[in-house]
Enzyme design. Structure first.
Site, short mmCIF file in Angstrom:
data_model
loop_
_atom_site.label_atom_id
_atom_site.label_comp_id
_atom_site.label_asym_id
_atom_site.label_seq_id
_atom_site.Cartn_x
_atom_site.Cartn_y
_atom_site.Cartn_z
N TYR A 190 0.86 -1.19 0.00
CA TYR A 190 0.00 0.00 0.00
C TYR A 190 0.89 1.24 0.00
O TYR A 190 1.85 1.32 0.78
CB TYR A 190 -0.88 0.00 1.26
N ASP A 242 9.33 2.81 -0.10
CA ASP A 242 8.29 3.48 0.68
C ASP A 242 8.53 3.10 2.13
O ASP A 242 8.16 2.02 2.58
CB ASP A 242 6.91 3.02 0.19
N LYS A 254 4.62 9.19 9.08
CA LYS A 254 4.39 8.67 10.43
C LYS A 254 5.43 9.18 11.45
O LYS A 254 5.32 10.29 11.92
CB LYS A 254 4.29 7.15 10.40
N1 HOZ Z 1 -4.79 1.64 6.76
C1 HOZ Z 1 -4.12 2.69 7.43
C2 HOZ Z 1 -2.81 2.26 8.00
N2 HOZ Z 1 -2.05 1.39 7.20
C3 HOZ Z 1 -5.04 3.18 8.49
C4 HOZ Z 1 -4.84 4.57 8.83
C5 HOZ Z 1 -5.93 5.12 9.77
O1 HOZ Z 1 -7.04 4.66 9.77
O2 HOZ Z 1 -5.59 6.03 10.47
#
Ligand code: HOZ
Length: 421
Positions: free
Chosen positions: A144, A239, A267
């Site tokens: 992702y 990434d 992050k």
């Molecule tokens: N799928 C996101 C993390 N890989 C979620 C992020 C979120 O909901 O804050």
């Protein structure tokens, strides 16, 4: 556990936001619960609106490596806020953060600060295309890279959780230049280079996949990607939005000893504020405007409060020499507990996933084959016992420096008590 207030708030939120949330996985649909509304957080703990207390292993999906509301970070942000929330202009802290990033990620010779991982990746790909003059990119099934159009094909994370193969609303034209390879499968990458070698601008990868659950790279896989991209004049993009400052102070590239052409961070680098970065070889980054014709801009890019959080977080990491060793030790205890509970664990440092199948997960297909119903039971068992984990089989569990030995011990006992129900 009483969740009356959260349920009421969720019902109200559903009238305003799709699924009542601002990011899909938070809706908790795949684990058969409704979301808890968080009122506050400190250290390893979070509290919901009903006053329930949890040991948190979501850690805001990665940023909170130091735990919640870490004092030096909060003080730095408060001080920055007092001086103004946003200038939309240059300020000296941007240089300090850039210097800190480059110190730990020497491959990022030049970089840009942006607002989210999605934006960082989108911009890095544009820079790679501008630099090479080529159009196509390779991504891996299950990786992702944010929600920009060209990357929403067999993306992991929320799409996988909701069983959405590719996002609706994305035109065929947008994904025409996105080629899909299989993670940890060299032959699938070689086949794409054999067919399209001269047209490939970049290959993007999560160097340790963490959005199909955690799936570390097989021995030699990243070096193979380095070699094949170099051979074809394609840019290698790591990434490291999740792995940056998580697997080591120099991310996955330091841990595995493979240097990409471009890197994206998010992050942890923003210390809990909306900040991300992309950067890499000087000659590529010199293609970005105003030096070159690759355009990328942002009113809130380099926001002083976010930059302050990032600097304070990175300095705190620097002044905690045992941080990665400590995180690894705590995580190893949890890994053992998961194994005792019959779960199949993939772990890389403080990043891990308890898979609910019996076979080692090394690919997207194996991850997809997991028993998500069993994971949902595991999730609810943890939650009932005061442990807040990711509400999806396909996300990671994050351990922070703020988790105490008692937290870890208690969590391990609760994990071990999971009997499949
Ligand atoms: N799928 C996101 C993390 N890989 C979620 C992020 C979120 O909901 O804050």
């Amino acid at each position: 556990m009483i969740t009356e207030r959260s349920e009421k708030l969720y019902a109200e939120a559903c009238g305003y936001m799709p699924g009542g949330v601002n990011s899909p996985v938070r809706a908790c649909r795949s684990v058969g619960t409704t979301p808890l509304f968080i009122e506050r957080a400190k250290g390893s703990r979070i509290w919901d609106e009903d006053g329930n207390e949890f040991i948190d292993y979501v850690c805001s999906w990665g940023p909170n490596i130091l735990g919640h509301a870490c004092e030096p970070v909060i003080s730095a942000v408060k001080a920055a806020c007092e001086k103004g929330l946003t200038f939309g202009a240059c300020h000296k802290s941007e240089i300090e953060l850039a210097r800190l990033i480059r110190k730990h990620f020497p491959s990022m010779e030049m970089l840009r600060l942006v607002n989210s991982g999605t934006e960082a990746v989108m911009s890095a790909i544009r820079a790679a295309r501008g630099f090479t003059g080529k159009d196509k990119i390779i991504k891996f099934e299950g990786c992702y890279h944010g929600h920009s159009d060209g990357l929403l094909v067999k993306a992991g994370s929320g799409l996988m959780t909701q069983s959405i193969p590719s996002g609706a609303g994305v035109t065929e034209g947008c994904t025409r230049d996105t080629l899909l390879a299989k993670y940890n499968d060299e032959s699938s990458v070689r086949a794409l280079f054999d067919e399209h070698g001269g047209e490939i601008a970049a290959l993007i990868v999560e160097p340790c996949a963490a959005n199909m659950g955690v799936v570390p790279p097989k021995e030699g896989f990243l070096q193979f990607l380095r070699d094949i991209t170099a051979e074809h004049g394609a840019m290698l993009i790591f990434d490291e939005v999740i792995t940056g400052f998580r697997l080591s102070d120099g991310g996955a590239q330091k841990l595995y000893g493979v240097t990409p052409d471009l890197t994206t961070l998010g992050k942890i680098v923003g210390g809990g504020m909306p900040l991300a970065a992309y950067g890499g070889r000087r000659e590529i980054m010199e293609c970005v405007a105003p030096l070159g014709s690759v355009y990328q801009a942002g009113t809130l890019s380099g926001n002083p409060c976010a930059v302050a959080a990032g600097i304070a977080t990175l300095k705190q990491i620097e002044s905690t020499p045992d941080i990665y060793e400590a995180l690894d030790k705590k995580s190893a205890v949890l890994e053992e507990a998961m194994k005792s509970a019959g779960l199949n664990v993939n772990r890389c440092g403080s990043l891990m996933t308890a898979f609910s199948n019996s076979k080692k997960v090394v690919s997207y297909d194996e991850s997809r084959a997991c028993d998500t119903e069993k994971y949902a039971k595991y999730y609810r068992h943890l939650l009932r016992n005061g442990i807040y984990a990711a509400p999806s089989q396909f996300e990671a569990m994050f351990v922070s420096y703020a988790h105490t030995a008692e937290d870890i011990e208690r969590t391990a006992e609760i994990i071990k008590a999971f009997n499949g129900e």
